[in-house]
Motif scaffolding. Structure first.
Motif, PDB file in Angstrom:
ATOM      1  N   SER A  64       5.396  61.223   8.804  1.00 16.69           N
ATOM      2  CA  SER A  64       5.737  59.700   9.048  1.00 16.69           C
ATOM      3  C   SER A  64       4.953  59.257   8.077  1.00 16.69           C
ATOM      4  O   SER A  64       5.605  58.271   7.164  1.00 16.69           O
ATOM      5  CB  SER A  64       5.375  59.245  10.483  1.00 16.69           C
ATOM      6  N   VAL A  65       3.824  59.340   7.820  1.00 14.41           N
ATOM      7  CA  VAL A  65       2.777  58.812   6.851  1.00 14.41           C
ATOM      8  C   VAL A  65       3.460  59.155   5.409  1.00 14.41           C
ATOM      9  O   VAL A  65       3.289  58.205   4.543  1.00 14.41           O
ATOM     10  CB  VAL A  65       1.478  59.230   7.099  1.00 14.41           C
ATOM     11  N   ARG A  66       3.939  60.592   5.151  1.00 20.41           N
ATOM     12  CA  ARG A  66       4.377  60.937   3.957  1.00 20.41           C
ATOM     13  C   ARG A  66       5.489  60.117   3.557  1.00 20.41           C
ATOM     14  O   ARG A  66       5.667  59.544   2.436  1.00 20.41           O
ATOM     15  CB  ARG A  66       4.426  62.357   3.965  1.00 20.41           C
ATOM     16  N   ARG A  67       6.568  59.842   4.369  1.00 16.94           N
ATOM     17  CA  ARG A  67       7.642  59.127   4.090  1.00 16.94           C
ATOM     18  C   ARG A  67       7.418  57.587   3.729  1.00 16.94           C
ATOM     19  O   ARG A  67       8.003  57.317   3.030  1.00 16.94           O
ATOM     20  CB  ARG A  67       8.461  59.153   5.551  1.00 16.94           C
ATOM     21  N   ILE A  68       6.307  56.996   4.655  1.00 16.25           N
ATOM     22  CA  ILE A  68       6.108  55.754   4.222  1.00 16.25           C
ATOM     23  C   ILE A  68       5.464  55.640   2.643  1.00 16.25           C
ATOM     24  O   ILE A  68       5.826  54.859   2.034  1.00 16.25           O
ATOM     25  CB  ILE A  68       5.072  55.139   5.176  1.00 16.25           C
ATOM     26  N   HIS A  86      13.666  56.528  10.571  1.00 17.28           N
ATOM     27  CA  HIS A  86      12.944  56.233  11.621  1.00 17.28           C
ATOM     28  C   HIS A  86      12.763  57.534  12.396  1.00 17.28           C
ATOM     29  O   HIS A  86      12.722  57.796  13.634  1.00 17.28           O
ATOM     30  CB  HIS A  86      13.640  55.315  12.595  1.00 17.28           C
ATOM     31  N   ARG A  87      12.838  58.932  11.843  1.00 18.85           N
ATOM     32  CA  ARG A  87      12.743  60.259  12.432  1.00 18.85           C
ATOM     33  C   ARG A  87      11.389  60.635  13.093  1.00 18.85           C
ATOM     34  O   ARG A  87      10.672  61.279  12.586  1.00 18.85           O
ATOM     35  CB  ARG A  87      13.088  61.109  11.365  1.00 18.85           C
ATOM     36  N   THR A  88      11.003  59.846  14.102  1.00 15.25           N
ATOM     37  CA  THR A  88       9.747  60.108  14.632  1.00 15.25           C
ATOM     38  C   THR A  88       9.995  59.356  16.344  1.00 15.25           C
ATOM     39  O   THR A  88      10.742  58.607  16.341  1.00 15.25           O
ATOM     40  CB  THR A  88       8.775  59.442  14.115  1.00 15.25           C
ATOM     41  N   LYS A  89       9.224  59.905  17.064  1.00 16.74           N
ATOM     42  CA  LYS A  89       9.197  59.699  18.594  1.00 16.74           C
ATOM     43  C   LYS A  89       8.046  58.575  18.864  1.00 16.74           C
ATOM     44  O   LYS A  89       7.743  58.040  19.727  1.00 16.74           O
ATOM     45  CB  LYS A  89       9.327  60.781  19.578  1.00 16.74           C
ATOM     46  N   THR A  91       6.348  55.617  18.843  1.00 13.51           N
ATOM     47  CA  THR A  91       6.619  54.088  18.867  1.00 13.51           C
ATOM     48  C   THR A  91       5.703  53.361  17.641  1.00 13.51           C
ATOM     49  O   THR A  91       6.663  52.546  16.891  1.00 13.51           O
ATOM     50  CB  THR A  91       6.234  53.525  20.044  1.00 13.51           C
ATOM     51  N   GLU A  92       4.544  53.582  17.570  1.00 12.67           N
ATOM     52  CA  GLU A  92       3.845  52.679  16.444  1.00 12.67           C
ATOM     53  C   GLU A  92       4.468  53.153  14.914  1.00 12.67           C
ATOM     54  O   GLU A  92       4.517  52.147  14.169  1.00 12.67           O
ATOM     55  CB  GLU A  92       2.393  53.280  16.435  1.00 12.67           C
ATOM     56  N   PHE A  93       4.599  54.545  14.843  1.00 13.57           N
ATOM     57  CA  PHE A  93       5.074  54.600  13.386  1.00 13.57           C
ATOM     58  C   PHE A  93       6.577  54.283  13.114  1.00 13.57           C
ATOM     59  O   PHE A  93       7.255  54.003  12.089  1.00 13.57           O
ATOM     60  CB  PHE A  93       5.053  56.223  13.210  1.00 13.57           C
ATOM     61  N   LYS A  94       7.401  54.302  14.373  1.00 13.47           N
ATOM     62  CA  LYS A  94       8.908  53.551  14.232  1.00 13.47           C
ATOM     63  C   LYS A  94       8.821  52.097  13.870  1.00 13.47           C
ATOM     64  O   LYS A  94       9.365  51.613  13.060  1.00 13.47           O
ATOM     65  CB  LYS A  94       9.514  53.812  15.443  1.00 13.47           C
TER      66      LYS A  94
END
Length: 349
Positions: A64-68, A86-89, A91-94
């Motif tokens: 998630s951090v790498r995508r951002i 948004h491929r993550t479960k 909530t904070e990263f979504k």
């Protein structure tokens, strides 16, 4: 330091602290040697299991951090269309990805507005230069002719001076239009205390304004008809601004009306204390594809830029900005039979 390394280091420090605590307990005979071996073995095993869990759980966080990070790098390189999936479960990263995409969309929209403003500015300068060139060329040629003494006939001399005067007025009107446009672009907020002004009385303004058009009306044998309610109409608009809007619309009607035509200026009361003021001519009308663009700066239905083809192309855009400054609406529609009806809605005081 990477997140995975940081967590593994924290895990190793925790294990080392537990082992040191067990060694100190063994030193003071709080545990036996056999207990010490079992406890140390269990601690190391728990640490290995914990490290494995860290490795598995941290991978989606790193992804998630790498995508951002990659999305931010693409935006920094100029790709304002970059978005983050948004491929993550988590909530904070979504939520972070959603906010990141909203930021990207806002930047893209703002950059588009900046580019549009730059294009408009270039077009404005080009159009002003084009419109200034013709009267300036006329002024120069007529002035040189007078200076060189070419014109000897008194009637021709008077005609040359009259042309110089009319071209000078034309230049002044164009410069005033550009000044008004820049002033309105800077515009004040609608709730600005300076925007609160005395209401304009519609009938009084017409009595003051209409005599200005007598020469143009007589030149084309035009008739002007006024339709208004019997009671006085107080408009919630600056008198100066209302006169400017009406003047621009009437000038436009006079310019495109045929010889012997009728121009109708009408004020009609609407619900919720609103007033619709319209100016109707009997000209050739405006094609449907041009009605949406007629209020753009320098836009002309008649593409030619001669004196008969129209004015500076700023009058209607100035009228639009003035009406919208007071929360009103402006538009154009086909008139009954032939011609166009320009209208604007404003509030009654």
């Amino acid at each position: 330091m990477k997140l995975r390394t940081y967590l593994l280091l924290a895990n190793c420090i925790s294990i080392a602290f537990i082992i040191v605590f067990l060694l100190v307990s063994f030193q003071y005979m709080l545990v036996t040697k056999k207990q010490l071996v079992w406890l140390v073995t269990a601690t190391i095993g728990a640490g290995i299991v914990s490290a494995g869990l860290y490795f598995l759980l941290v991978r989606p966080l790193e992804a998630s951090v790498r995508r951002i990070r990659d999305g931010a790098a693409r935006i920094a390189s100029g790709d304002l269309k970059a978005r983050v999936a948004h491929r993550t479960k988590l909530t904070e990263f979504k939520e972070l990805a959603v906010q990141f995409n909203a930021m990207g969309a806002s930047l893209d929209h703002s950059f588009g507005q900046v580019k549009a403003a730059e294009r408009a500015q270039r077009e404005l300068v080009a159009n002003i230069a084009h419109d200034l060139r013709t009267p300036l060329a006329s002024l120069q040629s007529y002035a040189e002719a007078l200076e060189d003494g070419i014109v000897q006939d008194e009637e021709a001399f008077s005609r040359y001076v009259s042309t110089i005067r009319s071209e000078t007025i034309r230049l002044g009107e164009l410069i005033q239009d550009v000044f008004d446009l820049s002033t309105l672009d800077a515009g004040k907020p609608k709730d600005d205390p300076d925007a609160k002004c005395a209401p304009a009385i519609f009938e009084d303004l017409l009595v003051e304004l209409l005599p200005r058009f007598t020469p143009q009306l007589n030149a084309k044998s035009l008739r002007l008809r006024v339709l208004a309610p019997e009671r006085s109409l107080a408009i919630r608009m600056s008198a100066v601004h209302l006169v400017r809007v009406l003047q621009n619309l009437i000038e436009n009607a006079v310019r495109y009306s045929p010889e012997g035509g009728i121009i109708v200026v009408e004020a009609k009361e609407l619900p919720e204390r609103r007033v619709r003021i319209s100016v109707t001519d009997e000209g050739a009308g405006i094609p449907p594809e041009d009605r949406e663009r007629i209020f753009e700066r320098f836009y002309r239905v008649e593409k030619s830029r001669n004196r008969e083809g129209g004015g500076s192309g700023l009058g209607l855009s100035i009228a639009k900005l003035l009406v919208e400054q007071y929360g009103g609406e402006i538009g154009v529609e086909p008139a009954t039979g032939q011609g166009s009806r320009f209208w604007f809605n404003v509030r009654e005081a």
